[in-house]
Scaffold this active site. Structure first.
Site, PDB file in Angstrom:
ATOM      1  N   GLY A 181       1.692   2.760  -2.637  1.00  0.00           N
ATOM      2  CA  GLY A 181       1.307   3.586  -3.775  1.00  0.00           C
ATOM      3  C   GLY A 181       2.083   3.266  -5.039  1.00  0.00           C
ATOM      4  O   GLY A 181       2.515   4.186  -5.753  1.00  0.00           O
ATOM      5  N   SER A 182       2.244   1.979  -5.341  1.00  0.00           N
ATOM      6  CA  SER A 182       3.021   1.627  -6.540  1.00  0.00           C
ATOM      7  C   SER A 182       2.336   2.138  -7.811  1.00  0.00           C
ATOM      8  O   SER A 182       3.009   2.598  -8.732  1.00  0.00           O
ATOM      9  CB  SER A 182       3.263   0.123  -6.617  1.00  0.00           C
ATOM     10  N   SER A 183       0.997   2.095  -7.856  1.00  0.00           N
ATOM     11  CA  SER A 183       0.288   2.552  -9.067  1.00  0.00           C
ATOM     12  C   SER A 183       0.490   4.047  -9.281  1.00  0.00           C
ATOM     13  O   SER A 183       0.727   4.501 -10.405  1.00  0.00           O
ATOM     14  CB  SER A 183      -1.213   2.298  -8.956  1.00  0.00           C
ATOM     15  N   GLY A 192       0.831  -1.209   0.000  1.00  0.00           N
ATOM     16  CA  GLY A 192       0.000   0.000   0.000  1.00  0.00           C
ATOM     17  C   GLY A 192       0.865   1.259   0.000  1.00  0.00           C
ATOM     18  O   GLY A 192       0.438   2.321   0.463  1.00  0.00           O
ATOM     19  N   ALA A 228       2.945   5.920  -8.039  1.00  0.00           N
ATOM     20  CA  ALA A 228       4.354   6.221  -8.317  1.00  0.00           C
ATOM     21  C   ALA A 228       4.697   5.886  -9.772  1.00  0.00           C
ATOM     22  O   ALA A 228       5.398   6.650 -10.444  1.00  0.00           O
ATOM     23  CB  ALA A 228       5.261   5.457  -7.351  1.00  0.00           C
ATOM     24  N   ASP A 251      -1.579  10.552  -3.120  1.00  0.00           N
ATOM     25  CA  ASP A 251      -0.389   9.737  -3.378  1.00  0.00           C
ATOM     26  C   ASP A 251       0.394  10.267  -4.582  1.00  0.00           C
ATOM     27  O   ASP A 251       1.628  10.241  -4.604  1.00  0.00           O
ATOM     28  CB  ASP A 251      -0.773   8.259  -3.561  1.00  0.00           C
TER      29      ASP A 251
HETATM   30  O1  PMV Z   1      -4.918   2.661   0.394  1.00  0.00           O
HETATM   31  P1  PMV Z   1      -4.070   3.843   0.123  1.00  0.00           P
HETATM   32  O2  PMV Z   1      -2.767   3.778   0.832  1.00  0.00           O
HETATM   33  O3  PMV Z   1      -3.930   4.120  -1.312  1.00  0.00           O
HETATM   34  O4  PMV Z   1      -4.788   5.088   0.784  1.00  0.00           O
HETATM   35  C1  PMV Z   1      -6.105   5.443   0.492  1.00  0.00           C
HETATM   36  C2  PMV Z   1      -6.478   6.716   1.155  1.00  0.00           C
HETATM   37  C3  PMV Z   1      -7.926   7.127   0.939  1.00  0.00           C
HETATM   38  O5  PMV Z   1      -8.101   8.388   1.577  1.00  0.00           O
HETATM   39  C4  PMV Z   1      -8.852   6.130   1.591  1.00  0.00           C
HETATM   40  C5  PMV Z   1      -8.272   7.240  -0.538  1.00  0.00           C
HETATM   41  C6  PMV Z   1      -7.719   8.449  -1.248  1.00  0.00           C
HETATM   42  O6  PMV Z   1      -7.595   8.385  -2.476  1.00  0.00           O
HETATM   43  O7  PMV Z   1      -7.420   9.465  -0.614  1.00  0.00           O
END
Ligand code: PMV
Length: 325
Positions: free
Chosen positions: A112-114, A110, A116, A157
């Protein structure tokens, strides 16, 4: 002159405060981590796009440019291909390409590979086609790409993959402000469970429709935490930040996005004298984070491991997207 080979890298990320409420227009705080995604792009004659992505077992996948936007992309390469499709359409450019991706972190964490890889792709394409793109445009194109693949998301992200450091962020890049925080004494524990962000975001949205008052109350409390933590980060007040992490975790629990493993790991961390701990990201699995005094770091890491978590070494506040030599 057009360059023929370009290498780009972008950092992974960890959400510090404000997940979920950020999807509803409220602020969040996110930091870039030193584990990075790398993309190498090479221009080729002909109309083929060839992708190698060893971490997701993609070996010489190929597609012709004329099929972009016409066929369903395999999930392992959809962010790479969607980036090219969006970019080619926007800037009316085109070329055969050979692309290799390499990630320093597992796509299960989690981190954020997509996002990045999307940021790397847009930046690399701009270099290769010699098109000047500001950081804001880079974010906008990447956000458009991600939204067209997964339909939901705030873009936090992507913003931190572009800027690096630690930022205060509002959905769609309405506000992206660096926070002068330096490196945080953060410990990261992976649950071993892969979460699906889009599913969790949709679940919260269903709940929002049914229990608007309750969810709004939770989001307002989270927002107060985000705004308080913004100044406490600058002051390096880890004791108060830890308390805010614990409060944020309780609210995420009430929101229904924590799971027993995340509860167990965060409790193990705070029992071992971490200042505070919370899940990071959508919940439902992925990672938790804990803030601890230097002298307690080993104890906290041990407690997380003994509770069944996998400690992942990261440094926060890493550099944003960059061209590699
Ligand atoms: O699951 P992650 O690490 O991509 O985090 C998601 C965070 C959320 O607030 C739930 C969704 C978003 O796009 O902000």
């Amino acid at each position: 002159m057009n360059k023929k080979v370009v290498k780009v890298s972008a950092p992974g990320k960890l959400m510090l405060f404000g997940e979920h409420s950020v999807v509803y227009g409220m602020p969040c705080i996110v930091t870039a981590v030193n584990q990075r995604m790398h993309v190498k792009i090479q221009k080729m004659k002909g109309d083929l796009i060839i992708i190698n992505a060893p971490e997701v077992k993609i070996n010489n996948f190929s597609i012709s440019i004329s099929d972009l936007g016409k066929i369903e992309y395999p999930k392992e390469v959809k962010f790479v291909l969607k980036s090219i499709e969006v970019y080619f359409n926007k800037y009316k450019v085109s070329s055969g390409l050979k692309i290799t991706t390499h990630s320093e972190f597992s796509n299960l964490f989690g981190f954020g590979s997509s996002s990045a890889v999307t940021v790397c792709m847009i930046n690399a394409l701009s270099e290769i086609f010699n098109i000047e793109v500001s950081n804001k445009s880079l974010f906008d194109i990447a956000y458009k790409t991600v939204l067209s693949v997964q339909g939901v998301g705030s873009g936090f992200d992507l913003a931190v993959a572009v800027s690096g450091g630690t930022i205060y962020f509002i959905k769609g890049g309405k506000i992206i402000r660096p926070i002068n925080v330096g490196r945080l004494p953060l410990i990261v524990g992976y649950t071993g469970i892969k979460a699906d962000t889009a599913t969790l975001v949709r679940r919260v949205s269903e709940d929002y429709k049914k229990n608007k008052k309750k969810i709004e109350e939770i989001f307002n409390s989270v927002t107060k935490i985000v705004n308080k933590s913004r100044s406490l980060l600058v002051l390096k007040d880890y004791v108060k930040l830890g308390e805010l992490m614990n409060e944020n975790q309780k609210l995420l629990y009430r929101l229904g996005v924590s799971i027993p493993k995340l509860d167990k790991l965060t409790k193990a961390a705070t029992d071992a004298k971490a200042y505070g701990a919370k899940l990071s990201g959508a919940g439902g699995g992925d990672c938790m984070i804990a803030l601890a005094d230097k002298k307690d770091v080993r104890k906290v890491k041990k407690a997380i491991s003994e509770a069944g978590g996998i400690v992942i070494p990261v440094k926060t506040g890493a550099e944003g997207v960059k061209i590699e030599k």
